[in-house]
Design an enzyme around this catalytic site. Structure first.
Site, PDB file in Angstrom:
ATOM      1  N   ASP A 285      95.505 115.882 -20.222  1.00 15.09           N
ATOM      2  CA  ASP A 285      96.818 116.146 -20.788  1.00 15.09           C
ATOM      3  C   ASP A 285      97.820 115.807 -19.679  1.00 15.09           C
ATOM      4  O   ASP A 285      97.460 115.517 -18.539  1.00 15.09           O
ATOM      5  CB  ASP A 285      96.925 117.598 -21.284  1.00 15.09           C
ATOM      6  CG  ASP A 285      98.007 117.732 -22.333  1.00 15.09           C
ATOM      7  OD1 ASP A 285      97.948 118.660 -23.142  1.00 15.09           O
ATOM      8  OD2 ASP A 285      98.921 116.880 -22.356  1.00 15.09           O
TER       9      ASP A 285
HETATM   10  C1  GLC Z   1     101.890 117.118 -23.989  1.00 15.61           C
HETATM   11  C2  GLC Z   1     100.925 117.822 -24.934  1.00 15.61           C
HETATM   12  C3  GLC Z   1      99.905 116.917 -25.550  1.00 15.61           C
HETATM   13  C4  GLC Z   1     100.526 115.559 -25.769  1.00 15.61           C
HETATM   14  C5  GLC Z   1     100.799 114.941 -24.406  1.00 15.61           C
HETATM   15  C6  GLC Z   1     101.491 113.585 -24.532  1.00 15.61           C
HETATM   16  O1  GLC Z   1     102.075 117.901 -22.861  1.00 15.61           O
HETATM   17  O2  GLC Z   1     100.244 118.947 -24.425  1.00 15.61           O
HETATM   18  O3  GLC Z   1      99.473 117.521 -26.773  1.00 15.61           O
HETATM   19  O4  GLC Z   1      99.650 114.720 -26.508  1.00 15.61           O
HETATM   20  O5  GLC Z   1     101.573 115.800 -23.588  1.00 15.61           O
HETATM   21  O6  GLC Z   1     102.717 113.720 -25.124  1.00 15.61           O
END
Ligand code: GLC
Length: 743
Positions: A285
Site C-alpha cells: 500500500d
Molecule cells: C491508499 C489506500 C489504498 C489505495 C492506494 C492507492 O492509501 O490505502 O486502498 O489503493 O493508497 O491509492
C-alpha cells in the site's frame, strides 16, 4: 474440417478466459529471455511504482526529481493516479525510450465506477445481487480500460464489524460468506474474459490482511487476533478472490499480531504464495514499506526494503525503499538476487498477459475512450444498481410508495440538492458534480405534476442550534415531506474514522421539527457507513437507507420512492444503537450467560443502560409487500460428512405488489470445540414473487457449510447436532429444523 474448427474455437475461447497452459509457457519463456538481459537496476525499476499527478491518495514524497526522466532510465515499472489516454500516452512514450522498452502498468483506484459512478461497494453489498455487482465492476473496467488504465486497486475485501471505520464504505460489510461471494463477483467483473482483453483490467485484492479489524475502528491502527479468527473470518474473501483469478494483491497498513502486514512473511509467503499458490504479484500500500520505520519494525529504509522483499512484497508503491536500497542489499549479500528475480518475473508476467509488450499503447486510444464513456446502457446499470442497493428500514402507515397524485411535495435537508456527495468516497472522475442526478432532480422528474418545494433546513455540519422556521413552514405547505439527511462525502473513506456516528450536526433536530408538523415524513438517510439515529428510528414513519448511490442516485431513489421499483435491499452490516455497543455483529458466541433481558442480574450480558440488540440487524430490510415462510422440510435428520442435505420451504408473496425477498439460510453447530457462533450465514436466495405467488425454495447443505477451523488451523467438521434456520434477517428467523452430523 468441422472438428478442427471446433478445436480452434475451444482453444481460442479458453485463451480469452485465462492464458492457456501453452500461452503461459510462451510467456514464461519470454519473461526469462527478458530477465536475462536486465541489469540489477532495471530489475529493481520494475518493482518501483510512482504516483502520477491526478491525485495523491497518500502522503506525497517531496523532491523526487523528474518522474519522466526516471521512467526513461528504466527506474519505474508502474504509475498510479494517472488518468486518461493523453496522460498515459505521455508516460508510456517515456517508457519506450528506456533501454529495454518495458511498458508501464497504469494503476488506479477504480472502486465503484470510473466516469459513471456506481453505488459505493457497501451499498452494492446491500443488494445481495452478485450478478448486478459483477456488472457494476464490468462497467468500471470497461470505462477505465478505455481511459488507459490497466489495473484497478479493487476489490477491497476487508471484513468490517466496526462502522466507526471510514473504509467500511469500500467493502462488503461484516459477513465472511457474503463477502467471499462478492469478492469473487467483483474480480470476475473487473477481469472479464481475462487479462489481454481490451476491456479487462487487473484486479487487486486488498488489503491483505485484516485491515478492517483495526482497534477502535481507527484507520491504520493495530490489529490483534488469533490466527483462528484470521482464518475463520478475515482470510476467506481473499481466498475467494484468488480462486476467481485475481491478478494482484495489495498488502495493508496495519500491523497484525505485532508484524506490519507489508513485512509479514506469514501472510505473503506462507499463506498467499505458499499454501494458496498465488502466481500474481503483491504491491505494497502507499508507502507501507517505508512506514515500517514509524511502526518501529525496522530502523531505516535499507532494512525496510530487506524485510519487505523477503516477506513477499513484490512492488513498492511510493516509498522508494526498493529503488533506493535493493541494489545495495543485493551487493551487500543481504538479499539474494533470486528474490528480486521472482518479484520481477511476477510483474513482467502480468505485463505480458495484458498484451503490453505486443502493444504498449493497446489501451491508449482516444477515440475508443470517447466512445466508451457514459454509454446509456451503463448509466441505466448504475441506476439499477442504485435501486437494488436501497434498504427500506421502516414504512408505517404505508406512506411509501408515494402517490404521484400528491399536489405538493417538500424536500427538506442539506443533501436534497447535493451532487458530489452522492458519489461517495473513491469516486474517480474529474468533475465531481458532472453527470450526477440529485435527489431533487430525481423527484422532479418522476413527479412532474407535483409542486416540489425545497428547504435546506441546516448544513450537514451545523453544530449549533439553527432556526428551522423556513424548513418547518415549507413542510406545512406540503402533502408529504421527503427529508435528505446524513453525512457528507468527506465523512467516510480512507482516514475518515469517526468516534461519533450519529447523524451529523443538528440534522436529527431538524427531523424532529419536521415530524412535529404531523405531515407524512419519509427520511432518506445518506452515508457511507451505518449511522446511529435512535430518535428517528422510533419516531419517523418511513425511513429509507440510501447510502451513496453514485451518478444516478436521484433517479434510483425516486424509482423507489414512487414505487417504480420495490426495494429489496438487506443490511450487510449491523446497525448499532450506540457507538458504545461496537463491535456488534450477528454471528457472535453465545457465552455462558447469554443475555436474557433484565429478568436476572447475572444473566445480563448486555449493558445495564442499553439492550444487547442492534438498532437494525444484519440481513434486515423491508419491501412494499410482505412474505410468508412455511412448510420447511429437510431431506434427512442424520447425515455423514460425506453426504449432503437439502432444506426446502415455501416462500409466498402475501402482499399486493410484486417484490423480491432475500431468504437467508443460517446454521448453528450446537456443540463444538472450539465454540461456534449462534448462527452463521451459509446461503441465500433472492426470489421475485408476484402477489400471492408461492415458490418452493431449496438450499443444499454440504460439509463445507458445516466446517470450521480448529486451533491447529485445520478445517474440520465435528459430529453432533446442527440447527438450520431460514430467516428474513439474522434476527428474524422464520423456520428451523435440526439434524445430526455423524462421522
Ligand atoms: C491508499 C489506500 C489504498 C489505495 C492506494 C492507492 O492509501 O490505502 O486502498 O489503493 O493508497 O491509492
Amino acid at each position: 474440417m468441422k472438428i478442427l474448427r471446433g478445436l480452434l474455437l475451444v482453444s481460442s475461447l479458453a485463451f480469452c478466459l485465462t492464458p492457456s497452459f501453452a500461452q503461459q509457457k510462451t510467456i514464461a519463456a519470454k519473461v526469462e529471455a527478458l530477465l536475462s538481459k536486465m541489469t540489477l537496476d532495471e530489475k529493481i525499476g520494475q518493482l518501483n511504482q510512482y504516483n502520477g499527478d491526478w491525485a495523491a491518495t497518500g502522503p506525497v514524497t517531496k523532491d523526487v526529481g523528474n518522474k519522466l526522466d526516471a521512467i526513461k532510465q528504466g527506474k519505474v515499472g508502474s504509475v498510479l493516479n494517472i488518468m486518461g489516454t493523453n496522460h498515459t500516452r505521455t508516460f508510456q512514450e517515456a517508457a519506450m525510450q528506456s533501454r529495454l522498452k518495458i511498458p508501464l502498468l497504469f494503476g488506479q483506484d477504480v472502486i465503484h465506477g470510473y466516469s459513471i459512478t456506481f453505488p459505493i461497494p457497501l451499498a452494492e453489498a446491500a443488494s445481495w445481487d452478485l450478478e448486478a455487482m459483477e456488472r457494476s465492476a464490468r462497467v468500471a473496467a470497461t470505462e477505465s480500460a478505455a481511459a488507459g488504465i490497466h489495473w484497478t486497486f479493487a476489490p477491497m475485501v476487508d471484513i468490517a464489524r466496526d462502522p466507526r471505520w471510514g473504509r467500511v464504505m469500500e467493502g462488503a460489510g461484516e459477513d465472511t460468506y457474503l463477502g467471499s461471494l462478492i469478492a469473487k463477483a467483483r474480480v470476475k467483473g473487473f477481469q472479464g474474459k481475462g487479462l489481454g482483453n481490451i476491456d479487462a483490467v487487473m484486479a487487486c485484492v486488498k488489503h491483505f490482511a485484516a485491515y478492517g479489524a483495526a482497534v477502535g475502528g481507527r484507520d491504520y491502527n493495530s490489529v490483534d487476533m488469533s490466527k483462528r479468527a484470521l482464518w475463520e473470518t478475515y482470510l476467506p474473501p481473499f481466498k475467494a478472490a484468488l480462486d476467481a483469478g485475481a491478478a494482484t494483491f495489495m498488502n495493508s497498513f496495519n500491523d497484525l499480531n505485532g508484524t506490519p502486514a507489508t513485512g509479514s512473511s506469514y501472510l505473503q509467503r506462507d499463506i498467499l504464495k505458499g499454501k494458496w499458490g498465488f502466481k500474481g504479484f503483491v504491491v505494497s500500500d502507499w508507502n507501507s514499506i517505508g512506514e515500517m520505520i514509524p511502526h518501529g519494525f525496522v530502523k531505516d529504509n535499507y532494512e525496510a526494503a530487506e524485510v519487505a522483499i523477503k516477506a513477499g512484497n513484490d512492488m513498492d508503491m511510493e516509498s522508494r525503499a526498493y529503488i533506493g536500497n535493493l541494489a545495495k542489499l543485493v551487493k551487500d549479500g543481504k538479499v539474494n538476487i533470486s528474490l528480486v528475480n521472482d518479484a520481477v518475473r511476477r510483474v513482467l508476467t502480468k505485463k505480458f498477459e495484458m498484451g503490453l509488450f505486443d502493444d504498449p499503447y493497446k489501451f491508449i486510444n482516444p477515440a475508443r475512450e470517447k466512445a466508451t464513456m457514459n454509454q446509456p446502457e451503463n448509466i441505466e446499470a448504475a441506476r439499477d444498481m442504485g435501486r437494488k442497493s436501497i434498504v427500506l428500514l421502516k414504512n408505517e402507515k404505508q406512506i411509501l410508495p408515494l402517490s404521484k397524485d400528491f399536489k405538493t411535495i417538500a424536500l427538506i435537508g442539506p443533501l436534497g440538492k447535493a451532487k458530489w456527495d452522492l458519489k461517495g468516497a473513491w469516486s474517480t472522475d474529474v468533475d465531481p458534480n458532472e453527470n450526477v442526478v440529485s435527489i431533487y432532480e430525481g423527484i422532479q422528474k418522476q413527479a412532474p405534476n407535483a409542486k416540489l418545494l425545497y428547504a435546506e433546513g441546516c448544513k450537514v455540519t451545523d453544530s449549533v442550534s439553527v432556526d428551522f422556521t423556513e424548513a418547518v413552514e415549507t413542510a406545512k405547505k406540503a402533502d408529504v415531506v421527503v427529508m435528505a439527511v446524513g453525512e457528507n462525502i468527506f465523512m467516510t473513506g480512507e482516514a475518515r474514522s469517526k468516534a461519533n456516528i450519529h447523524i451529523p450536526g443538528v440534522q436529527e433536530d431538524l427531523i424532529k421539527a419536521i415530524v412535529a408538523t404531523g405531515k407524512p415524513v419519509v427520511v432518506l438517510l445518506m452515508a457511507g457507513r451505518p449511522m446511529v439515529f435512535n430518535w428517528t428510528a422510533a419516531h419517523a414513519p418511513a425511513i429509507v437507507y440510501a447510502w451513496w448511490l453514485g451518478s444516478q442516485m436521484g433517479n434510483s431513489v425516486a424509482d423507489v420512492l414512487f414505487g417504480n421499483y420495490n426495494p429489496a435491499g438487506k443490511l450487510p452490516m449491523t446497525f448499532p444503537r450506540s457507538e458504545g455497543q461496537i463491535p456488534i455483529y450477528y454471528n457472535y458466541l453465545n457465552t455462558g450467560r447469554p443475555s436474557q433481558g433484565d429478568n436476572d442480574t447475572f444473566y445480563r450480558s448486555s449493558y445495564i443502560d442499553l439492550p444487547n440488540t442492534p438498532q437494525y440487524a444484519f440481513g434486515y430490510g423491508l419491501s412494499y409487500t410482505t412474505f410468508g415462510y412455511s412448510n420447511i422440510s429437510i431431506s434427512k435428520t442424520t447425515i455423514k460428512k460425506t453426504e449432503t442435505l437439502t432444506v426446502s420451504f415455501d416462500l409466498q408473496n402475501t402482499g399486493k405488489v410484486a417484490g423480491e425477498e432475500i431468504a437467508q439460510l443460517y446454521i448453528r453447530d450446537m456443540v463444538a470445540q472450539p465454540l461456534r457462533p449462534i448462527k452463521e450465514l451459509k446461503d441465500f436466495k433472492k426470489v421475485m414473487l408476484a402477489p400471492g405467488e408461492t415458490k418452493r425454495i431449496t438450499f443444499i447443505i454440504d460439509k463445507e457449510k458445516l466446517a470450521f477451523y480448529n486451533d491447529s488451523l485445520e478445517r474440520i467438521t465435528q459430529p453432533g447436532e446442527f440447527k438450520v434456520m431460514i430467516g428474513a434477517a439474522s434476527n428474524n428467523i422464520k423456520l428451523e429444523k435440526s439434524f445430526q452430523l455423524t462421522n
